[in-house]
Design an enzyme around this catalytic site. Structure first.
Site, PDB file in Angstrom:
ATOM      1  N   LEU A  56      11.402   1.193   6.761  1.00 35.73           N
ATOM      2  CA  LEU A  56      10.789   1.646   5.514  1.00 35.73           C
ATOM      3  C   LEU A  56      11.532   2.895   5.048  1.00 35.73           C
ATOM      4  O   LEU A  56      11.771   3.823   5.834  1.00 35.73           O
ATOM      5  CB  LEU A  56       9.315   1.968   5.722  1.00 35.73           C
ATOM      6  CG  LEU A  56       8.579   2.433   4.470  1.00 35.73           C
ATOM      7  CD1 LEU A  56       8.435   1.284   3.472  1.00 35.73           C
ATOM      8  CD2 LEU A  56       7.217   3.011   4.816  1.00 35.73           C
ATOM      9  N   ARG A 107      -8.137 -19.963  -1.129  1.00 32.85           N
ATOM     10  CA  ARG A 107      -7.166 -19.718  -0.073  1.00 32.85           C
ATOM     11  C   ARG A 107      -6.156 -20.866   0.025  1.00 32.85           C
ATOM     12  O   ARG A 107      -6.365 -21.865   0.711  1.00 32.85           O
ATOM     13  CB  ARG A 107      -7.868 -19.511   1.276  1.00 32.85           C
ATOM     14  CG  ARG A 107      -6.904 -19.013   2.361  1.00 32.85           C
ATOM     15  CD  ARG A 107      -7.562 -18.963   3.729  1.00 32.85           C
ATOM     16  NE  ARG A 107      -6.631 -18.467   4.729  1.00 32.85           N
ATOM     17  CZ  ARG A 107      -5.662 -19.177   5.306  1.00 32.85           C
ATOM     18  NH1 ARG A 107      -5.499 -20.458   4.964  1.00 32.85           N
ATOM     19  NH2 ARG A 107      -4.845 -18.640   6.192  1.00 32.85           N
ATOM     20  N   HIS A 114      -1.744 -21.119   0.377  1.00 36.02           N
ATOM     21  CA  HIS A 114      -0.622 -20.237   0.693  1.00 36.02           C
ATOM     22  C   HIS A 114       0.219 -19.866  -0.534  1.00 36.02           C
ATOM     23  O   HIS A 114       0.605 -18.715  -0.702  1.00 36.02           O
ATOM     24  CB  HIS A 114       0.285 -20.882   1.753  1.00 36.02           C
ATOM     25  CG  HIS A 114      -0.259 -20.774   3.141  1.00 36.02           C
ATOM     26  ND1 HIS A 114      -1.416 -21.418   3.532  1.00 36.02           N
ATOM     27  CD2 HIS A 114       0.205 -20.121   4.239  1.00 36.02           C
ATOM     28  CE1 HIS A 114      -1.656 -21.147   4.805  1.00 36.02           C
ATOM     29  NE2 HIS A 114      -0.677 -20.364   5.259  1.00 36.02           N
ATOM     30  N   ARG A 173       7.868   3.953  -5.072  1.00 33.92           N
ATOM     31  CA  ARG A 173       7.979   2.997  -3.961  1.00 33.92           C
ATOM     32  C   ARG A 173       6.880   1.936  -4.045  1.00 33.92           C
ATOM     33  O   ARG A 173       7.099   0.769  -3.733  1.00 33.92           O
ATOM     34  CB  ARG A 173       7.915   3.734  -2.619  1.00 33.92           C
ATOM     35  CG  ARG A 173       8.202   2.830  -1.422  1.00 33.92           C
ATOM     36  CD  ARG A 173       8.308   3.612  -0.130  1.00 33.92           C
ATOM     37  NE  ARG A 173       7.049   4.243   0.239  1.00 33.92           N
ATOM     38  CZ  ARG A 173       6.886   4.992   1.334  1.00 33.92           C
ATOM     39  NH1 ARG A 173       7.912   5.218   2.145  1.00 33.92           N
ATOM     40  NH2 ARG A 173       5.719   5.536   1.604  1.00 33.92           N
ATOM     41  N   LYS A 218       6.493  -2.022   1.819  1.00 35.74           N
ATOM     42  CA  LYS A 218       5.332  -1.394   2.476  1.00 35.74           C
ATOM     43  C   LYS A 218       4.140  -2.345   2.391  1.00 35.74           C
ATOM     44  O   LYS A 218       3.170  -2.138   1.660  1.00 35.74           O
ATOM     45  CB  LYS A 218       5.018  -0.028   1.855  1.00 35.74           C
ATOM     46  CG  LYS A 218       4.220   0.885   2.776  1.00 35.74           C
ATOM     47  CD  LYS A 218       4.237   2.290   2.262  1.00 35.74           C
ATOM     48  CE  LYS A 218       3.340   3.220   3.090  1.00 35.74           C
ATOM     49  NZ  LYS A 218       3.822   3.387   4.478  1.00 35.74           N
ATOM     50  N   TYR A 251       0.833  -1.200   0.000  1.00 37.93           N
ATOM     51  CA  TYR A 251       0.000   0.000   0.000  1.00 37.93           C
ATOM     52  C   TYR A 251       0.868   1.250   0.000  1.00 37.93           C
ATOM     53  O   TYR A 251       2.079   1.202   0.193  1.00 37.93           O
ATOM     54  CB  TYR A 251      -0.927   0.007   1.216  1.00 37.93           C
ATOM     55  CG  TYR A 251      -0.240   0.345   2.522  1.00 37.93           C
ATOM     56  CD1 TYR A 251      -0.371   1.612   3.081  1.00 37.93           C
ATOM     57  CD2 TYR A 251       0.555  -0.585   3.191  1.00 37.93           C
ATOM     58  CE1 TYR A 251       0.277   1.948   4.270  1.00 37.93           C
ATOM     59  CE2 TYR A 251       1.186  -0.274   4.376  1.00 37.93           C
ATOM     60  CZ  TYR A 251       1.046   0.998   4.918  1.00 37.93           C
ATOM     61  OH  TYR A 251       1.700   1.309   6.085  1.00 37.93           O
TER      62      TYR A 251
END
Length: 284
Positions: A202, A99, A101, A51, A146, A32
């Site tokens: 970060l 779902r 992995h 980024r 991020k 994000y």
């Protein structure tokens, strides 16, 4: 009506829904960005998108749109929502798949979403400084990505909130890393020091702006690890982030930083930062 972006389309925010098996929801499998908006203009939008692309590539997500196209979408979103002062939140997930992995088949399309929110500048904190606490850094070893996986950050921030503090400063053993949602700087004898941009923190966009301002204005600055003892002995401490700008820290674990007031180097950097914002986005 408030608008949001859902997979490239501008839609009514109330209708912006994703499937319950979206991998961002079940795994946090995505990244994000948060971009500040001043006077209806994105501040350092290009750097945030760079980024965003880098974080996506680091986890093997190929963005469904290019940076120029995403920029156009975000500008339209800001205009449609008549946002003057606030943030854009955007994220991309690996998409919707059963779902399991391991990554799904290549035909799964990444899901891009974005919305805006009004958010004033934190003027009281900028003027008077804020209180912080120390906490052990329990996060994973790729903090440079991020990622949507923010549980460690959330637990640290909640610990700070429960003690009436603005931020939690994290450390791995004796080495200070960063805040739960910010980069940390110390000032000693006029020299600004902040953790080097590696996998443990970060690489903050606001941090990079501050480093550039220091360089352009003959403020000595070093990117290197500093310790808890150096933090405690600092003349000034401040944090930076997209929403906090250049935020003075005046208390650390209940003890005064310096004389307990924002210091001269921090004040100078605040002035320089505001000038940079105004240069890009107009008068604040």
């Amino acid at each position: 009506m408030t608008f949001a972006i859902l997979n490239g389309d501008l839609v009514n925010r109330a209708e912006a829904k994703v499937d319950i098996e979206d991998r961002g929801y079940v795994f946090g499998d995505g990244v994000y960005e948060v971009i500040r908006v001043y006077n209806g203009k994105m501040f350092t939008g290009k750097e945030h998108l760079e980024r965003f692309e880098r974080s996506s590539a680091n986890i093997g997500i190929h963005l469904p749109y290019g940076a120029e196209q995403i920029t156009g979408m975000l500008e339209e979103l800001v205009e449609k929502n008549n946002l003057q002062l606030g943030i854009i939140y955007m994220q991309v997930t690996r998409g919707v798949a059963p779902r399991v992995h391991a990554f799904p088949d290549q035909n799964v399309t990444p899901a891009l979403t974005a919305f805006t929110r009004e958010m004033p500048r934190p003027l009281a904190g900028l003027a008077n400084g804020v209180k912080t606490i120390l906490t052990e850094d329990i996060r994973w070893l790729r903090c440079d990505i991020k990622s949507l996986n923010l549980l460690g950050n959330i637990l640290a921030k909640q610990k700070a909130a429960e003690q009436g503090c603005y931020e939690a400063i994290q450390h791995r053993g004796q080495d200070v890393t960063e805040g739960s949602s910010s980069n940390i700087f110390i000032v000693k004898n006029g020299i600004v020091t902040t953790h080097q941009s590696d996998n443990l923190i970060l690489k903050g966009i606001t941090k990079d702006v501050i480093l550039q301002l220091c360089s352009a204005n003959n403020i000595p600055v070093e990117e290197q690890t500093f310790t808890l003892d150096e933090l405690a002995a600092a003349d000034e401490v401040f944090l930076s982030s997209t929403t906090s700008e250049v935020m003075p820290i005046v208390k650390l674990d209940g003890k005064k930083v310096g004389n307990g007031a924002p210091g001269p180097v921090t004040r100078k950097l605040q002035e320089l930062f505001v000038a940079e914002v105004e240069n890009q986005c107009g008068t604040l």
